[in-house]
Design an enzyme around this catalytic site. Sequence first.
Site, PDB file in Angstrom:
ATOM      1  N   GLY A   9      -5.756   0.284  -7.200  1.00  0.00           N
ATOM      2  CA  GLY A   9      -7.038  -0.230  -7.663  1.00  0.00           C
ATOM      3  C   GLY A   9      -7.659  -1.103  -6.594  1.00  0.00           C
ATOM      4  O   GLY A   9      -7.398  -0.943  -5.403  1.00  0.00           O
ATOM      5  N   CYS A  10      -8.453  -2.049  -6.999  1.00  0.00           N
ATOM      6  CA  CYS A  10      -9.135  -2.953  -6.076  1.00  0.00           C
ATOM      7  C   CYS A  10      -8.111  -3.766  -5.293  1.00  0.00           C
ATOM      8  O   CYS A  10      -7.200  -4.351  -5.865  1.00  0.00           O
ATOM      9  CB  CYS A  10     -10.059  -3.882  -6.863  1.00  0.00           C
ATOM     10  SG  CYS A  10     -10.900  -5.085  -5.823  1.00  0.00           S
TER      11      CYS A  10
END
Length: 175
Positions: A9-10
Amino acid sequence: MQTFVLAGGCFWCLDAVYRTLHGVTDVVSGYTGGEVPSPSYEQVCTGRTGHAEVVAVTFDPDVIPADVILDVFFTLHDPRQLNRQGNDVGTQYRSAMFYSSPEQKALFDASVVRAADLWDGTVVTEVVPLTEFFSAEEYHQDFFAKNPGQGYCMAVAVPKVNKVRKSFAQYIRAA
């Protein structure tokens, strides 16, 4: 020292979590797995470069075992979500582990098996060779510490940091 390049993810969330662990000596946010040389954040965000947002986590395996680094990875993100984490959608947010040696590949493969025992459903985490790593822009490095009140950090990173602190308390740095 060992370095693992991980995508879940981020990169702000991974960065925030790994910086809290005793034995982690460096965390660099960056990009890998794509076709565009030296991509910018804006290019990666389009999802058209093939890159994933990643962190390169350097750690001392005599202080924190490699298996713990990898178990933290599978605790802080949902490895069942294909090309996304929550509201972050696109291949740049995929779950992936980028290995630089046969030994790392074996460690990564074993951690995917352990993760499958923890999560209901199919783990979609890719285990792929590391290609060129590009450091993200300076403002992305240690983003959470520099921007603790930022909305995304409060809503997404803080719960992940707290989850890891609870599950891996013995490895958390003293404040």
